[in-house]
Design a protein around this motif. Structure first.
Motif, PDB file in Angstrom:
ATOM      1  N   ALA A 133       0.825  -1.211   0.000  1.00  0.00           N
ATOM      2  CA  ALA A 133       0.000   0.000   0.000  1.00  0.00           C
ATOM      3  C   ALA A 133       0.857   1.259   0.000  1.00  0.00           C
ATOM      4  N   MET A 134       2.036   1.205   0.644  1.00  0.00           N
ATOM      5  CA  MET A 134       2.888   2.388   0.742  1.00  0.00           C
ATOM      6  C   MET A 134       3.774   2.590  -0.478  1.00  0.00           C
ATOM      7  N   MET A 135       3.784   1.652  -1.410  1.00  0.00           N
ATOM      8  CA  MET A 135       4.632   1.777  -2.595  1.00  0.00           C
ATOM      9  C   MET A 135       4.213   2.954  -3.480  1.00  0.00           C
ATOM     10  N   ARG A 136       3.010   3.453  -3.330  1.00  0.00           N
ATOM     11  CA  ARG A 136       2.554   4.607  -4.115  1.00  0.00           C
ATOM     12  C   ARG A 136       2.795   5.926  -3.385  1.00  0.00           C
ATOM     13  N   ARG A 137       3.442   5.845  -2.223  1.00  0.00           N
ATOM     14  CA  ARG A 137       3.587   7.026  -1.365  1.00  0.00           C
ATOM     15  C   ARG A 137       2.241   7.754  -1.279  1.00  0.00           C
ATOM     16  N   PRO A 138       1.227   7.084  -0.763  1.00  0.00           N
ATOM     17  CA  PRO A 138      -0.134   7.626  -0.846  1.00  0.00           C
ATOM     18  C   PRO A 138      -0.355   8.860   0.018  1.00  0.00           C
ATOM     19  N   LYS A 139      -1.264   9.718  -0.452  1.00  0.00           N
ATOM     20  CA  LYS A 139      -1.707  10.836   0.380  1.00  0.00           C
ATOM     21  C   LYS A 139      -2.657  10.328   1.458  1.00  0.00           C
ATOM     22  N   LEU A 140      -3.408   9.278   1.130  1.00  0.00           N
ATOM     23  CA  LEU A 140      -4.335   8.666   2.076  1.00  0.00           C
ATOM     24  C   LEU A 140      -4.024   7.183   2.216  1.00  0.00           C
ATOM     25  N   LEU A 141      -3.794   6.735   3.447  1.00  0.00           N
ATOM     26  CA  LEU A 141      -3.640   5.315   3.738  1.00  0.00           C
ATOM     27  C   LEU A 141      -4.902   4.860   4.459  1.00  0.00           C
ATOM     28  N   LEU A 142      -5.650   3.954   3.835  1.00  0.00           N
ATOM     29  CA  LEU A 142      -6.932   3.501   4.370  1.00  0.00           C
ATOM     30  C   LEU A 142      -6.769   2.079   4.910  1.00  0.00           C
ATOM     31  N   LEU A 143      -7.093   1.887   6.184  1.00  0.00           N
ATOM     32  CA  LEU A 143      -6.894   0.606   6.860  1.00  0.00           C
ATOM     33  C   LEU A 143      -8.244   0.102   7.371  1.00  0.00           C
ATOM     34  N   ASP A 144      -8.746  -0.967   6.777  1.00  0.00           N
ATOM     35  CA  ASP A 144     -10.058  -1.492   7.151  1.00  0.00           C
ATOM     36  C   ASP A 144      -9.904  -2.690   8.081  1.00  0.00           C
ATOM     37  N   GLU A 145      -9.849  -2.429   9.384  1.00  0.00           N
ATOM     38  CA  GLU A 145      -9.666  -3.461  10.414  1.00  0.00           C
ATOM     39  C   GLU A 145      -8.562  -4.447  10.045  1.00  0.00           C
ATOM     40  N   PRO A 146      -7.375  -3.968   9.719  1.00  0.00           N
ATOM     41  CA  PRO A 146      -6.331  -4.869   9.223  1.00  0.00           C
ATOM     42  C   PRO A 146      -5.755  -5.815  10.269  1.00  0.00           C
ATOM     43  N   LEU A 147      -5.980  -5.528  11.558  1.00  0.00           N
ATOM     44  CA  LEU A 147      -5.338  -6.321  12.613  1.00  0.00           C
ATOM     45  C   LEU A 147      -6.310  -7.175  13.412  1.00  0.00           C
ATOM     46  N   SER A 148      -7.582  -7.166  13.042  1.00  0.00           N
ATOM     47  CA  SER A 148      -8.598  -7.796  13.889  1.00  0.00           C
ATOM     48  C   SER A 148      -8.455  -9.309  13.986  1.00  0.00           C
ATOM     49  N   ALA A 149      -7.816  -9.947  13.004  1.00  0.00           N
ATOM     50  CA  ALA A 149      -7.701 -11.406  13.010  1.00  0.00           C
ATOM     51  C   ALA A 149      -6.424 -11.892  13.695  1.00  0.00           C
ATOM     52  N   LEU A 150      -5.610 -10.970  14.195  1.00  0.00           N
ATOM     53  CA  LEU A 150      -4.321 -11.341  14.768  1.00  0.00           C
ATOM     54  C   LEU A 150      -4.407 -11.481  16.284  1.00  0.00           C
ATOM     55  N   ASP A 151      -3.498 -12.282  16.856  1.00  0.00           N
ATOM     56  CA  ASP A 151      -3.484 -12.440  18.307  1.00  0.00           C
ATOM     57  C   ASP A 151      -2.956 -11.159  18.945  1.00  0.00           C
ATOM     58  N   PRO A 152      -3.239 -10.933  20.248  1.00  0.00           N
ATOM     59  CA  PRO A 152      -2.904  -9.656  20.891  1.00  0.00           C
ATOM     60  C   PRO A 152      -1.437  -9.252  20.781  1.00  0.00           C
TER      61      PRO A 152
END
Length: 282
Positions: free
Chosen positions: A141-160
């Motif tokens: 996602a960061m390869m485009r050097r984005p102006k907006l980084l949108l994260l849709d619950e990216p960590l919800s499936a991971l352990d604490p």
């Protein structure tokens, strides 16, 4: 500055509703979107990305992405989007997944190093753990050097433990690139740690907007803390009731004098007052 003034009809949990968001945010901020499922959080992200059409205006750093005459396609918007399910190219290696976006090997190498993926760059997604896949998705996602980084619950499936590590990785990337980041999350501790602005949606409307610390730490009366949870069971023991409540990753039990109309499955608030635990419907 990012200006968002959009409307879109959508279906909520039980009825039609209108996503109606009017918001100005400073570039470079880390914004957390909170709210119940079906409140419009993911739809808002998809509208910002151009994956769904809405009426109104989106302007990012004086560049019009959408108005009543113009609608930029997703590939023409300078965005990075990280989904919960990674969405990696299974037939490409880690390095190839990043370079597919842009043939900038110096940037690719920088991101691989930042995200601790250099030793895995020749590996394919099928041979990666969930946390490793999410780091690849973030790097891509960061390869485009984005102006907006949108994260849709990216960590919800991971352990604490892994979730905490990935939070640190996201904050490092956010700081290094100075991008504006918008995170959808249901996790109060995650929002508290990562965001400097929090917005809560309810039925498509903004109901809270401000500093996460002020919103999340707000209590009533002389209560010292308030945690939200789910009532798992309610058993009568002699003259009292024992309520078993799930709060985040933990389960606790509370003694109650009365049942107070509570039933299993209720969303509840656990709070203290005068050193006693109180339980009330959320």
């Amino acid at each position: 500055m990012i200006k968002i003034a959009i409307k879109k009809e959508l279906f909520g949990v039980s009825q039609k509703m209108e996503l109606d968001v009017n918001l100005d945010i400073k570039s470079g901020i880390f914004l957390a979107l909170a709210g119940q499922s079906g409140s419009g959080k993911t739809t808002l992200l998809r509208c910002l990305a151009g994956l769904e059409k809405s009426s109104g205006e989106i302007v990012v750093d004086d560049e019009i992405w959408q108005n009543d005459r113009l609608f930029l396609a997703p590939q023409k918007r300078c965005i990075g989007f990280v989904f919960q399910d990674y969405a990696l190219f299974e037939n490409l290696s880690v390095e190839q997944n990043l370079l597919f976006v842009q043939k900038d090997r110096a940037l690719c190498d920088k991101l691989l190093k930042m995200l601790d993926l250099s030793n895995l760059k020749a590996r394919y997604p099928a041979k990666l753990s969930g946390g490793q896949k999410q780091r690849v998705a973030l790097g891509r996602a960061m390869m485009r050097r984005p102006k907006l980084l949108l994260l849709d619950e990216p960590l919800s499936a991971l352990d604490p433990t892994l979730r905490t590590k990935l939070q640190d990785e996201i904050l490092k990337v956010h700081s290094e690139f100075g991008t504006t980041t918008i995170l959808v999350s249901h996790n109060p501790s995650e929002i508290y740690k990562m965001a400097n602005l929090m917005i809560e949606l309810e039925n498509g409307k903004i109901v809270k907007n401000g500093d996460p610390k002020h919103i999340l730490l707000k209590t009533q009366g002389s209560q010292k803390f308030v945690f939200s949870g789910t009532l798992l069971s309610l058993e009568k023991l002699d003259s009292i009731y024992i309520a078993t409540v799930s709060i985040g990753q933990q389960i606790t039990q509370i003694a109650l004098d009365e049942q107070d109309g509570l039933k299993v499955g209720d969303k509840v608030n656990v709070s203290t007052k005068a050193f006693n635990l109180n339980l009330s419907k959320g």
